[in-house]
Design an enzyme around this catalytic site. Structure first.
Site, PDB file in Angstrom:
ATOM      1  N   TRP A  39       0.855  -1.207   0.000  1.00 33.60           N
ATOM      2  CA  TRP A  39       0.000   0.000   0.000  1.00 33.60           C
ATOM      3  C   TRP A  39       0.882   1.244   0.000  1.00 33.60           C
ATOM      4  O   TRP A  39       0.577   2.231  -0.658  1.00 33.60           O
ATOM      5  CB  TRP A  39      -0.956  -0.002   1.210  1.00 33.60           C
ATOM      6  CG  TRP A  39      -2.180  -0.852   0.999  1.00 33.60           C
ATOM      7  CD1 TRP A  39      -2.267  -1.956   0.205  1.00 33.60           C
ATOM      8  CD2 TRP A  39      -3.472  -0.668   1.578  1.00 33.60           C
ATOM      9  NE1 TRP A  39      -3.546  -2.475   0.275  1.00 33.60           N
ATOM     10  CE2 TRP A  39      -4.299  -1.711   1.109  1.00 33.60           C
ATOM     11  CE3 TRP A  39      -4.020   0.256   2.475  1.00 33.60           C
ATOM     12  CZ2 TRP A  39      -5.645  -1.835   1.488  1.00 33.60           C
ATOM     13  CZ3 TRP A  39      -5.353   0.131   2.860  1.00 33.60           C
ATOM     14  CH2 TRP A  39      -6.157  -0.904   2.359  1.00 33.60           C
ATOM     15  N   LYS A  82      -9.517  -1.595   6.720  1.00 22.84           N
ATOM     16  CA  LYS A  82     -10.053  -2.965   6.592  1.00 22.84           C
ATOM     17  C   LYS A  82     -10.956  -3.279   7.775  1.00 22.84           C
ATOM     18  O   LYS A  82     -10.648  -2.940   8.910  1.00 22.84           O
ATOM     19  CB  LYS A  82      -8.873  -3.942   6.576  1.00 22.84           C
ATOM     20  CG  LYS A  82      -9.320  -5.390   6.698  1.00 22.84           C
ATOM     21  CD  LYS A  82      -8.487  -6.341   5.946  1.00 22.84           C
ATOM     22  CE  LYS A  82      -7.105  -6.559   6.509  1.00 22.84           C
ATOM     23  NZ  LYS A  82      -6.274  -7.219   5.515  1.00 22.84           N
TER      24      LYS A  82
HETATM   25  N1  SAM Z   1      -1.099  -3.255   3.545  1.00 27.19           N
HETATM   26  C1  SAM Z   1       0.059  -4.127   3.669  1.00 27.19           C
HETATM   27  C2  SAM Z   1       0.671  -4.253   2.278  1.00 27.19           C
HETATM   28  O1  SAM Z   1      -0.008  -3.891   1.347  1.00 27.19           O
HETATM   29  O2  SAM Z   1       1.815  -4.671   2.176  1.00 27.19           O
HETATM   30  C3  SAM Z   1      -0.307  -5.475   4.225  1.00 27.19           C
HETATM   31  C4  SAM Z   1      -0.703  -5.403   5.657  1.00 27.19           C
HETATM   32  S1  SAM Z   1      -0.795  -6.976   6.412  1.00 27.19           S
HETATM   33  C5  SAM Z   1      -2.275  -7.602   5.787  1.00 27.19           C
HETATM   34  C6  SAM Z   1      -1.259  -6.600   8.042  1.00 27.19           C
HETATM   35  C7  SAM Z   1      -0.158  -5.948   8.846  1.00 27.19           C
HETATM   36  O3  SAM Z   1      -0.733  -5.491  10.078  1.00 27.19           O
HETATM   37  C8  SAM Z   1       0.991  -6.878   9.259  1.00 27.19           C
HETATM   38  O4  SAM Z   1       2.187  -6.460   8.664  1.00 27.19           O
HETATM   39  C9  SAM Z   1       1.050  -6.734  10.780  1.00 27.19           C
HETATM   40  O5  SAM Z   1       2.369  -6.675  11.289  1.00 27.19           O
HETATM   41  C10 SAM Z   1       0.331  -5.413  10.987  1.00 27.19           C
HETATM   42  N2  SAM Z   1      -0.183  -5.230  12.336  1.00 27.19           N
HETATM   43  C11 SAM Z   1      -1.019  -6.046  13.026  1.00 27.19           C
HETATM   44  N3  SAM Z   1      -1.245  -5.542  14.244  1.00 27.19           N
HETATM   45  C12 SAM Z   1      -0.556  -4.367  14.324  1.00 27.19           C
HETATM   46  C13 SAM Z   1      -0.393  -3.382  15.343  1.00 27.19           C
HETATM   47  N4  SAM Z   1      -1.012  -3.507  16.517  1.00 27.19           N
HETATM   48  N5  SAM Z   1       0.388  -2.311  15.101  1.00 27.19           N
HETATM   49  C14 SAM Z   1       1.037  -2.186  13.895  1.00 27.19           C
HETATM   50  N6  SAM Z   1       0.917  -3.083  12.896  1.00 27.19           N
HETATM   51  C15 SAM Z   1       0.137  -4.163  13.113  1.00 27.19           C
END
Ligand code: SAM
Length: 287
Positions: A55, A160
């Site tokens: 993203w 999301k």
């Molecule tokens: N939008 C990203 C991309 O296009 O590359 C993909 C995101 S991935 C589906 C979800 C991300 O949420 C993961 O990298 C995870 O580490 C992050 N995440 C989950 N909980 C989080 C938190 N409390 N704080 C920061 N990041 C978090």
């Protein structure tokens, strides 16, 4: 899984590698933008839960090309995980549910406000739907909290969500902060997943609202959701986005697509920097 089976099963996974995106999720943001034109006039943006960074890649490419001076564009990307650098993207490694991370983001903008905040956050799913939905909604709330600190009036928030049974409460509450709230399902998001995205436009917090890191949505003692009236019972429009003729994310396609001569396997654009399975791989190598 063999080197080609995921390519065959998941067209967006494969296209992402062909087009140089770090993750298939890039297409979700691109398709949301096709429908809602969310990048229009955006110079400052925040990408919450950004790793591995597709993203942020989409933002960097689109915002920098839309502006006269690419150096004016400021994108702040936050994730628990480290991610490889991208042009015009400042990275913060931190937890978006922590006040300290919110403060770091606010500092990055030096008093200026962001035009757009996006959040593709997802917790590690447990498979227990109620728990997964709850944790997902907590991430969304943290994202909204941060948004209320950094988003300009009139700005856009895209995040999301999991469309679970209590999701209408979420919509109603988002509607307190934004004039337009829509739920969208990009073509590249699998139909089999309860994932969707809220597109919240024209940020306009309630009069007197002071941004805090308290959950604005859950810190109410509601026990019967049906008691809502007026704005709280607002029904959010739902639509599907992305060209109807675009690839279907739940379909398997042949490896050689129309217009291509042969199939060529490509490595992922950006592998994880420090994946949890790295130790195991090293140990297996040494056996
Ligand atoms: N939008 C990203 C991309 O296009 O590359 C993909 C995101 S991935 C589906 C979800 C991300 O949420 C993961 O990298 C995870 O580490 C992050 N995440 C989950 N909980 C989080 C938190 N409390 N704080 C920061 N990041 C978090």
């Amino acid at each position: 899984m063999g080197k080609t089976s995921k390519d065959k099963r998941d067209i967006y996974y494969r296209l992402a590698k062909e087009e140089g995106w770090r993750a298939r999720s890039a297409f979700k943001l691109l398709q949301i933008n096709e429908e809602y034109n969310i990048f229009n006039g955006v110079v400052r943006a925040v990408d919450l839960c950004a790793a591995p960074g597709s993203w942020s890649q989409v933002l960097s490419k689109n915002l920098r090309k839309n502006t006269e001076n690419a150096n004016d564009v400021k994108i702040v990307a936050v994730d628990l995980q480290a991610m490889a650098a991208l042009p015009g993207v400042k990275q913060i490694q931190g937890d978006i549910t922590k006040l300290s991370t919110a403060n770091e983001i606010i500092q990055e903008f030096e008093g200026q406000k962001a035009d757009l905040v996006v959040c593709d956050g997802a917790p590690d799913v447990t498979g227990l739907h109620d728990i997964d939905e709850y944790v997902q909604s907590q991430l969304l709330l943290a994202a909204l909290n941060i948004t209320t600190h950094v988003l300009k009036t009139g700005g856009i928030f895209v995040a999301k969500i999991f469309r679970g049974k209590d999701v209408t409460l979420l919509y109603s509450q988002l509607k307190q902060f934004f004039e337009f709230v829509t739920v969208t399902k990009p073509r590249s998001s699998r139909n089999s997943s309860i994932e969707a995205f809220v597109v919240c436009q024209n940020y306009n917090p309630p009069p007197g609202y002071v941004p805090t890191m308290v959950n604005p949505l859950l810190d109410h003692k509601y026990c019967d959701f049906n008691q809502f009236t007026g704005i709280n019972r607002f029904i959010v429009p739902f639509n599907a986005c992305g060209d109807i003729n675009a690839y279907d994310s739940d379909t398997s396609y042949p490896l050689i697509l129309e217009g291509q001569e042969s199939y060529e396997y490509r490595e992922p654009v950006q592998g994880p920097i420090n994946p949890p399975y790295k130790d195991v791989l090293n140990k297996t190598k040494n056996l």
